[in-house]
Design a protein around this motif. Structure first.
Motif, PDB file in Angstrom:
ATOM      1  N   ALA A  96       1.520   2.684  -8.812  1.00 62.25           N
ATOM      2  CA  ALA A  96       2.300   3.955  -8.536  1.00 62.25           C
ATOM      3  C   ALA A  96       3.699   3.944  -8.443  1.00 62.25           C
ATOM      4  O   ALA A  96       3.444   5.576  -7.559  1.00 62.25           O
ATOM      5  CB  ALA A  96       0.977   3.163  -6.924  1.00 62.25           C
ATOM      6  N   GLN A  97       4.504   3.712  -8.821  1.00 65.05           N
ATOM      7  CA  GLN A  97       5.483   3.698  -8.990  1.00 65.05           C
ATOM      8  C   GLN A  97       6.505   4.137  -7.566  1.00 65.05           C
ATOM      9  O   GLN A  97       6.455   5.170  -7.209  1.00 65.05           O
ATOM     10  CB  GLN A  97       5.632   5.147  -9.745  1.00 65.05           C
ATOM     11  CG  GLN A  97       6.016   4.942 -10.811  1.00 65.05           C
ATOM     12  CD  GLN A  97       5.897   5.490 -12.277  1.00 65.05           C
ATOM     13  OE1 GLN A  97       5.452   7.404 -11.482  1.00 65.05           O
ATOM     14  NE2 GLN A  97       6.457   6.015 -13.261  1.00 65.05           N
ATOM     15  N   VAL A  98       5.976   3.926  -6.583  1.00 69.87           N
ATOM     16  CA  VAL A  98       6.362   2.657  -5.665  1.00 69.87           C
ATOM     17  C   VAL A  98       7.046   1.413  -4.469  1.00 69.87           C
ATOM     18  O   VAL A  98       6.958   0.931  -5.188  1.00 69.87           O
ATOM     19  CB  VAL A  98       5.062   3.199  -4.399  1.00 69.87           C
ATOM     20  CG1 VAL A  98       4.523   4.346  -4.272  1.00 69.87           C
ATOM     21  CG2 VAL A  98       4.230   1.990  -4.267  1.00 69.87           C
ATOM     22  N   ARG A  99       8.010   2.106  -3.875  1.00 68.14           N
ATOM     23  CA  ARG A  99       8.711   1.006  -3.654  1.00 68.14           C
ATOM     24  C   ARG A  99       8.005   0.405  -1.894  1.00 68.14           C
ATOM     25  O   ARG A  99       8.552  -0.552  -1.924  1.00 68.14           O
ATOM     26  CB  ARG A  99      10.366   1.180  -3.253  1.00 68.14           C
ATOM     27  CG  ARG A  99      10.803   1.985  -4.131  1.00 68.14           C
ATOM     28  CD  ARG A  99      12.649   2.160  -4.295  1.00 68.14           C
ATOM     29  NE  ARG A  99      12.920   3.194  -5.725  1.00 68.14           N
ATOM     30  CZ  ARG A  99      13.517   3.145  -6.144  1.00 68.14           C
ATOM     31  NH1 ARG A  99      14.181   1.240  -5.965  1.00 68.14           N
ATOM     32  NH2 ARG A  99      14.030   3.093  -7.397  1.00 68.14           N
ATOM     33  N   ARG A 100       7.210   0.802  -1.499  1.00 68.61           N
ATOM     34  CA  ARG A 100       6.602  -0.012  -0.799  1.00 68.61           C
ATOM     35  C   ARG A 100       5.171   0.053   0.119  1.00 68.61           C
ATOM     36  O   ARG A 100       4.672   1.102  -0.952  1.00 68.61           O
ATOM     37  CB  ARG A 100       7.205   0.603   1.098  1.00 68.61           C
ATOM     38  CG  ARG A 100       8.781   0.641   1.048  1.00 68.61           C
ATOM     39  CD  ARG A 100       9.138   2.224   1.826  1.00 68.61           C
ATOM     40  NE  ARG A 100      10.586   2.309   1.560  1.00 68.61           N
ATOM     41  CZ  ARG A 100      10.793   3.565   0.920  1.00 68.61           C
ATOM     42  NH1 ARG A 100      10.232   4.387  -0.035  1.00 68.61           N
ATOM     43  NH2 ARG A 100      11.885   3.480   0.670  1.00 68.61           N
ATOM     44  N   LEU A 101       4.551  -0.248   0.022  1.00 67.70           N
ATOM     45  CA  LEU A 101       2.981  -0.410   0.601  1.00 67.70           C
ATOM     46  C   LEU A 101       3.325  -0.714   2.064  1.00 67.70           C
ATOM     47  O   LEU A 101       2.996  -1.758   2.489  1.00 67.70           O
ATOM     48  CB  LEU A 101       2.140  -1.776   0.001  1.00 67.70           C
ATOM     49  CG  LEU A 101       2.303  -1.720  -2.546  1.00 67.70           C
ATOM     50  CD1 LEU A 101       1.609  -2.470  -2.335  1.00 67.70           C
ATOM     51  CD2 LEU A 101       1.402  -0.141  -2.435  1.00 67.70           C
ATOM     52  N   PRO A 102       1.710   0.144   2.198  1.00 65.39           N
ATOM     53  CA  PRO A 102       1.053  -0.232   4.157  1.00 65.39           C
ATOM     54  C   PRO A 102       0.442  -1.271   3.786  1.00 65.39           C
ATOM     55  O   PRO A 102      -0.618  -1.022   2.412  1.00 65.39           O
ATOM     56  CB  PRO A 102       0.574   1.501   4.696  1.00 65.39           C
ATOM     57  CG  PRO A 102       1.500   1.935   3.482  1.00 65.39           C
ATOM     58  CD  PRO A 102       1.655   1.475   1.799  1.00 65.39           C
TER      59      PRO A 102
END
Length: 142
Positions: A96-102
Motif C-alpha cells: 500500500a506504500q504506507v508507513r503506518r497501519l491502524p
C-alpha cells in the motif's frame, strides 16, 4: 510475533467534525505524521496525514479553521488486526506504500503500527528495510 506485541496502543485520534487546524496542532504537539479519524465510539473512519493537510487544504486555499477533517481525510484504509503477524503487516505496508497501519478490532481502533516500530526490533529490521525500500521506490500517484 503478532502486531499486538509491537503496536502503540495509546493513540491520539481526531473526530471527522473537527477543524483541520485542530488536527494540525495535534500532529505538531505529538510529533506525528498521521492521526486516525474516529467517531466518538472509537470506530475508524479515515486517517489524516500531514500530506493530506498540505495538498487537500492548504494548497487548495481552503481555510484550515473552516475545513473539517472529514472533508480531506484519506478514506481508503489499509488496516491490520492485533493478531496479524508482523510479517504480514510489513507486506501490507509495502504493497500500500504506507508507513503506518491502524490496528483495528471489531471496527474499532485499538492501536497503530508504524514502520519505525518494526525497525526498532532487530528481529524485523529486514522486513522494515524491505518495506521502506518498496514504499520509497514505487511512488504512488495520487
Amino acid at each position: 510475533m503478532n502486531v499486538s506485541e509491537l503496536m502503540t496502543d495509546a493513540v491520539v485520534t481526531v473526530s471527522p467534525d473537527e477543524p483541520v487546524a485542530v488536527a494540525a496542532r495535534l500532529l505538531y504537539r505529538h510529533n506525528i505524521g498521521a492521526i486516525p479519524v474516529c467517531t466518538s465510539d472509537g470506530r475508524l473512519r479515515g486517517i489524516l496525514t500531514d500530506r493530506d493537510i498540505t495538498l487537500r487544504c492548504v494548497a487548495t486555499d481552503n481555510d484550515p479553521n473552516e475545513t473539517t477533517v472529514g472533508e480531506i481525510m484519506s478514506r481508503s484504509l489499509v488496516t491490520v488486526s492485533p493478531g496479524d503477524s508482523v510479517q504480514d503487516a510489513a507486506e501490507r505496508m509495502a504493497q500500500a506504500q504506507v508507513r503506518r497501519l491502524p490496528v483495528v478490532e471489531d471496527g474499532r481502533l485499538v492501536g497503530m503500527l508504524a514502520l519505525g516500530d518494526l525497525a526498532r526490533t532487530r528481529q524485523y529490521s529486514m522486513e522494515a528495510s524491505k518495506a521502506l525500500s518498496e514504499i520509497s521506490s514505487n511512488v504512488k500517484k495520487r
